[in-house]
Design a protein around this motif. Structure first.
Motif, PDB file in Angstrom:
ATOM      1  N   ILE A 158     -25.045   1.868 -13.168  1.00  0.00           N
ATOM      2  CA  ILE A 158     -24.152   3.082 -13.581  1.00  0.00           C
ATOM      3  C   ILE A 158     -24.652   4.165 -12.740  1.00  0.00           C
ATOM      4  O   ILE A 158     -25.566   4.654 -13.009  1.00  0.00           O
ATOM      5  N   ASP A 159     -23.742   4.361 -11.738  1.00  0.00           N
ATOM      6  CA  ASP A 159     -24.343   5.317 -10.784  1.00  0.00           C
ATOM      7  C   ASP A 159     -23.233   6.143  -9.950  1.00  0.00           C
ATOM      8  O   ASP A 159     -22.511   5.554  -9.298  1.00  0.00           O
ATOM      9  N   VAL A 160     -22.961   7.556 -10.518  1.00  0.00           N
ATOM     10  CA  VAL A 160     -21.925   8.196  -9.722  1.00  0.00           C
ATOM     11  C   VAL A 160     -22.059   8.288  -8.249  1.00  0.00           C
ATOM     12  O   VAL A 160     -20.960   7.856  -7.519  1.00  0.00           O
ATOM     13  N   ALA A 161     -23.120   8.633  -7.760  1.00  0.00           N
ATOM     14  CA  ALA A 161     -23.291   8.564  -6.387  1.00  0.00           C
ATOM     15  C   ALA A 161     -23.315   7.516  -5.595  1.00  0.00           C
ATOM     16  O   ALA A 161     -22.645   7.168  -4.557  1.00  0.00           O
ATOM     17  N   GLY A 162     -23.634   6.269  -6.418  1.00  0.00           N
ATOM     18  CA  GLY A 162     -23.833   5.092  -5.824  1.00  0.00           C
ATOM     19  C   GLY A 162     -22.150   4.429  -5.554  1.00  0.00           C
ATOM     20  O   GLY A 162     -21.949   3.838  -4.533  1.00  0.00           O
ATOM     21  N   GLU A 163     -21.356   4.760  -6.560  1.00  0.00           N
ATOM     22  CA  GLU A 163     -20.012   4.534  -6.531  1.00  0.00           C
ATOM     23  C   GLU A 163     -19.351   4.982  -5.295  1.00  0.00           C
ATOM     24  O   GLU A 163     -18.526   4.327  -4.519  1.00  0.00           O
ATOM     25  N   LEU A 164     -19.590   6.442  -5.007  1.00  0.00           N
ATOM     26  CA  LEU A 164     -18.748   6.890  -4.140  1.00  0.00           C
ATOM     27  C   LEU A 164     -19.245   6.615  -2.710  1.00  0.00           C
ATOM     28  O   LEU A 164     -18.724   6.454  -1.564  1.00  0.00           O
ATOM     29  N   ARG A 165     -20.699   6.463  -2.760  1.00  0.00           N
ATOM     30  CA  ARG A 165     -21.541   5.930  -1.379  1.00  0.00           C
ATOM     31  C   ARG A 165     -20.905   4.736  -1.111  1.00  0.00           C
ATOM     32  O   ARG A 165     -20.411   4.524   0.170  1.00  0.00           O
ATOM     33  N   THR A 178       0.892  -1.334   0.145  1.00  0.00           N
ATOM     34  CA  THR A 178      -0.088  -0.194  -0.007  1.00  0.00           C
ATOM     35  C   THR A 178       1.077   1.088  -0.089  1.00  0.00           C
ATOM     36  O   THR A 178       0.598   2.102  -0.641  1.00  0.00           O
ATOM     37  N   ARG A 179       1.879   1.252   0.779  1.00  0.00           N
ATOM     38  CA  ARG A 179       2.699   2.315   0.776  1.00  0.00           C
ATOM     39  C   ARG A 179       3.719   2.669  -0.197  1.00  0.00           C
ATOM     40  O   ARG A 179       3.670   3.733  -0.829  1.00  0.00           O
ATOM     41  N   ARG A 180       3.959   1.483  -1.001  1.00  0.00           N
ATOM     42  CA  ARG A 180       4.814   1.627  -2.357  1.00  0.00           C
ATOM     43  C   ARG A 180       4.033   2.039  -3.141  1.00  0.00           C
ATOM     44  O   ARG A 180       4.317   2.795  -3.975  1.00  0.00           O
ATOM     45  N   MET A 181       2.819   1.486  -3.361  1.00  0.00           N
ATOM     46  CA  MET A 181       2.003   2.138  -4.584  1.00  0.00           C
ATOM     47  C   MET A 181       1.388   3.446  -4.512  1.00  0.00           C
ATOM     48  O   MET A 181       1.400   4.197  -5.533  1.00  0.00           O
ATOM     49  N   ALA A 182       1.255   3.931  -3.288  1.00  0.00           N
ATOM     50  CA  ALA A 182       0.989   5.473  -3.029  1.00  0.00           C
ATOM     51  C   ALA A 182       2.236   6.125  -3.263  1.00  0.00           C
ATOM     52  O   ALA A 182       2.030   7.220  -4.111  1.00  0.00           O
ATOM     53  N   ALA A 183       3.401   5.864  -3.025  1.00  0.00           N
ATOM     54  CA  ALA A 183       4.504   6.701  -3.349  1.00  0.00           C
ATOM     55  C   ALA A 183       4.805   6.488  -4.671  1.00  0.00           C
ATOM     56  O   ALA A 183       5.769   7.494  -5.396  1.00  0.00           O
ATOM     57  N   SER A 184       4.428   5.447  -5.502  1.00  0.00           N
ATOM     58  CA  SER A 184       4.787   5.606  -6.936  1.00  0.00           C
ATOM     59  C   SER A 184       3.866   6.588  -7.620  1.00  0.00           C
ATOM     60  O   SER A 184       4.220   7.097  -8.994  1.00  0.00           O
ATOM     61  N   GLY A 185       2.915   7.219  -7.080  1.00  0.00           N
ATOM     62  CA  GLY A 185       2.061   8.197  -7.739  1.00  0.00           C
ATOM     63  C   GLY A 185       1.027   7.426  -8.793  1.00  0.00           C
ATOM     64  O   GLY A 185       0.129   8.137  -9.214  1.00  0.00           O
ATOM     65  N   ALA A 186       0.918   6.377  -8.789  1.00  0.00           N
ATOM     66  CA  ALA A 186       0.093   5.617  -9.525  1.00  0.00           C
ATOM     67  C   ALA A 186      -1.437   5.660  -9.071  1.00  0.00           C
ATOM     68  O   ALA A 186      -1.494   5.764  -7.450  1.00  0.00           O
ATOM     69  N   VAL A 187      -2.553   5.966  -9.837  1.00  0.00           N
ATOM     70  CA  VAL A 187      -3.766   6.059  -9.154  1.00  0.00           C
ATOM     71  C   VAL A 187      -4.397   4.673  -8.895  1.00  0.00           C
ATOM     72  O   VAL A 187      -4.391   3.892  -9.741  1.00  0.00           O
ATOM     73  N   ALA A 188      -5.083   4.566  -7.615  1.00  0.00           N
ATOM     74  CA  ALA A 188      -5.871   3.282  -7.532  1.00  0.00           C
ATOM     75  C   ALA A 188      -7.444   3.454  -8.085  1.00  0.00           C
ATOM     76  O   ALA A 188      -7.993   4.381  -8.029  1.00  0.00           O
ATOM     77  N   GLY A 189      -7.498   2.631  -9.200  1.00  0.00           N
ATOM     78  CA  GLY A 189      -8.804   2.601 -10.051  1.00  0.00           C
ATOM     79  C   GLY A 189     -10.015   1.688  -9.009  1.00  0.00           C
ATOM     80  O   GLY A 189      -9.943   0.659  -9.274  1.00  0.00           O
ATOM     81  N   LEU A 190     -10.756   2.273  -8.448  1.00  0.00           N
ATOM     82  CA  LEU A 190     -11.661   1.714  -7.758  1.00  0.00           C
ATOM     83  C   LEU A 190     -13.178   1.646  -8.062  1.00  0.00           C
ATOM     84  O   LEU A 190     -13.667   2.545  -8.775  1.00  0.00           O
ATOM     85  N   CYS A 191     -13.560   0.463  -8.056  1.00  0.00           N
ATOM     86  CA  CYS A 191     -15.039   0.122  -8.805  1.00  0.00           C
ATOM     87  C   CYS A 191     -15.734  -0.568  -7.760  1.00  0.00           C
ATOM     88  O   CYS A 191     -16.152  -1.984  -7.560  1.00  0.00           O
ATOM     89  N   PRO A 192     -16.579   0.166  -6.607  1.00  0.00           N
ATOM     90  CA  PRO A 192     -17.122  -0.395  -5.648  1.00  0.00           C
ATOM     91  C   PRO A 192     -18.198  -1.318  -5.845  1.00  0.00           C
ATOM     92  O   PRO A 192     -18.488  -2.230  -5.283  1.00  0.00           O
ATOM     93  N   ILE A 193     -19.114  -0.915  -6.874  1.00  0.00           N
ATOM     94  CA  ILE A 193     -20.326  -1.528  -7.303  1.00  0.00           C
ATOM     95  C   ILE A 193     -19.868  -2.859  -7.890  1.00  0.00           C
ATOM     96  O   ILE A 193     -20.435  -4.105  -7.289  1.00  0.00           O
ATOM     97  N   THR A 194     -19.297  -2.874  -8.812  1.00  0.00           N
ATOM     98  CA  THR A 194     -18.497  -4.263  -9.351  1.00  0.00           C
ATOM     99  C   THR A 194     -17.882  -5.093  -8.295  1.00  0.00           C
ATOM    100  O   THR A 194     -18.085  -6.265  -8.245  1.00  0.00           O
ATOM    101  N   GLU A 195     -16.904  -4.485  -7.480  1.00  0.00           N
ATOM    102  CA  GLU A 195     -16.177  -5.075  -6.763  1.00  0.00           C
ATOM    103  C   GLU A 195     -17.000  -5.841  -5.447  1.00  0.00           C
ATOM    104  O   GLU A 195     -16.655  -7.087  -5.216  1.00  0.00           O
ATOM    105  N   ALA A 196     -18.033  -5.029  -5.046  1.00  0.00           N
ATOM    106  CA  ALA A 196     -19.133  -5.714  -4.271  1.00  0.00           C
ATOM    107  C   ALA A 196     -19.820  -6.734  -4.856  1.00  0.00           C
ATOM    108  O   ALA A 196     -20.191  -7.833  -4.546  1.00  0.00           O
ATOM    109  N   ASN A 197     -20.355  -6.590  -6.299  1.00  0.00           N
ATOM    110  CA  ASN A 197     -21.194  -7.631  -6.907  1.00  0.00           C
ATOM    111  C   ASN A 197     -20.389  -8.937  -7.270  1.00  0.00           C
ATOM    112  O   ASN A 197     -20.884 -10.146  -7.004  1.00  0.00           O
ATOM    113  N   LEU A 198     -19.021  -8.847  -7.365  1.00  0.00           N
ATOM    114  CA  LEU A 198     -18.280 -10.212  -7.720  1.00  0.00           C
ATOM    115  C   LEU A 198     -17.673 -10.388  -6.533  1.00  0.00           C
ATOM    116  O   LEU A 198     -17.149 -11.809  -6.366  1.00  0.00           O
TER     117      LEU A 198
END
Length: 461
Positions: free
Chosen positions: A324-331, A277-297
């Motif tokens: 497909i729901d902006v607010a739903g992903e953030l929530r 986690t620390r190394r990834m943050a330090a690399s400058g790369a963005v974490a691409g999070l997909c909470p609805i799909t990650e929950a569904n799967l």
């Protein structure tokens, strides 16, 4: 010039009142807070910048909701993947275009104005290349053009069926390229994207399962300085298989063997140690999070507080497009952290800060970085994303007549939209100054939806 006026607007400097925005040739030419509306101005109550959707597989919308029947031995990502392969078998180019157009209409109606299309469906049903190897990439670009959404096209390099360059299986035949054919695919994708305003083309090695370190190194120059996206550490089995093969975990292996930096977006990165986690943050790369799909799967929960505390950036995407729901992903991103840590307002980070505001700002900045979104004009002005001079005129308004927003302004309205609106609250959406959504409906919804319905009828027959 088009002149808009808003009672409140979320600017890069924060919330402002009585804001006039001038749009010229698709870009924001002026932003003037504290000004009275002029005669003839189009007036709205609350404006937000359009949000980037940093990870989409548009074709997967075709079977959204169709994999919710339990199998004989318990279900997982891996059984869902088999259902995905079966759906892919039945799609033709016309279907791919129709499905993508429906997805992009729904994204714009939800408040997304740019999509990162992680595009790995390349070939014909028998696995052979089309006469133009980029036929399906061109269909994605055509869907973006029809709907008006900004496109970051990420053709996927997919060569193997598992760690250690295992042979692909039959279900993966439409995805497969070698380094040489992938170069031709990128060339075709760039031609398709050239017809679109401010389109971006990057590359996407699918995963460490599907691309070796040597192949990733070979294709990196094809990005030409653009975005590089990769799936990593989505599933615990993936972690276990990577350790069995290499002795290292996926994120650890990637960081050790690839020049990961701020151009990269690591999709999911769900299962990491504290050191990863620390190394990834330090690399400058963005974490691409997909909470609805990650929950569904049933993927798991990303270590967001530790990643953010280490200086990491993240954005959100709709991935399988099951919803497909902006607010739903953030929530769901915030709620998953609340469940994991048994606390509230976890990602607000600091005292007195709006949680919705923190989530939205992070997704805006991280998504723009991951999708290579700033125009040259915006970059020259130091603008990365948002309602600022030089940025694309990508603007979203919320419906203040929505019951959840009653009596709310600014950050309170944003919190209400994300956490309390049981039905969509987006009113209007402009993309490069073109008003595509009015009253929550895209102006092309009816013909696009008709083609989508016809495509699903063909796929199901």
């Amino acid at each position: 010039m088009t002149h808009l006026w808003f009672e409140t607007a979320l600017l890069p400097t924060g919330w402002a009142s009585d804001v006039a925005i001038d749009m010229v040739r698709g870009q924001i030419a002026a932003v003037t807070p504290g000004t009275a509306p002029s005669a003839g101005d189009e007036r709205h109550a609350l404006a937000l910048p359009g949000l980037p959707n940093l990870h989409s597989h548009a074709f997967q919308r075709a079977f959204a909701g169709g994999t919710e029947v339990r199998g004989p031995t318990g279900d997982s990502f891996w059984t869902w993947r088999e259902a995905m392969y079966r759906a892919v078998d039945r799609m033709d180019p016309e279907d791919v275009e129709a499905i993508a157009a429906q997805v992009y209409v729904e994204m714009l109606e939800a408040g997304y104005t740019r999509v990162g299309e992680f595009h790995y469906l390349h070939h014909d049903r028998d696995g052979s290349a089309y006469a133009d190897i980029g036929e399906l990439a061109q269909r994605i670009a055509a869907a973006a053009q029809q709907t008006g959404i900004a496109l970051t096209l990420l053709p996927v390099f997919y060569a193997h069926g598992g760690f250690g360059a295992q042979a692909p299986n039959h279900g993966q035949r439409r995805f497969i390229n070698d380094v040489n054919s992938f170069g031709r695919l990128i060339e075709s994708a760039r031609k398709a994207a050239a017809a679109l305003p401010d389109a971006v083309v990057g590359i996407a090695p699918h995963s460490l399962r599907a691309a070796t370190a040597e192949e990733i190194a070979a294709i990196l120059p094809l990005a030409e300085g653009g975005p590089v996206h990769i799936h990593v550490a989505e599933q615990t089995k993936e972690v276990e298989d990577c350790i069995a093969w290499s002795g290292r975990r996926p994120v650890e292996h990637l960081l050790d063997n690839a020049p990961v930096d701020g151009r990269w977006c690591l999709i999911h990165a769900t299962h990491m140690t504290g050191e990863e986690t620390r190394r990834m943050a330090a690399s400058g790369a963005v974490a691409g999070l997909c909470p609805i799909t990650e929950a569904n799967l049933g993927d798991g929960i990303f270590p967001a507080p530790d990643f953010v505390a280490a200086g990491g950036r993240y954005g959100v995407g709709s991935d399988s497009n099951v919803l497909i729901d902006v607010a739903g992903e953030l929530r769901l991103l915030e709620y998953s952290q609340r469940l994991a840590h048994r606390a509230r307002n976890v990602l607000a980070i600091s005292e007195g800060k709006s949680t919705g505001g923190a989530l939205f700002a992070a997704a805006l900045e991280g998504g723009a970085q991951a999708l290579g979104a700033p125009t040259p004009e915006a970059q020259a002005l130091g603008t990365r994303a948002g309602l600022a001079i030089g940025a694309p005129a990508d603007i979203v308004t919320l419906d203040i007549n929505h019951p959840a927003l009653a009596g709310r302004k600014g950050a309170a309205a944003l919190d209400a939209w994300i956490f309390a609106a049981a039905r969509p609250a987006v009113d209007c959406v402009w993309r490069r100054g073109d008003k595509l959504v009015v009253g929550g409906r895209h102006r092309a919804r009816l013909p696009v939806e008709a083609r989508f319905r016809a495509a699903l009828g063909r796929i199901a027959s």
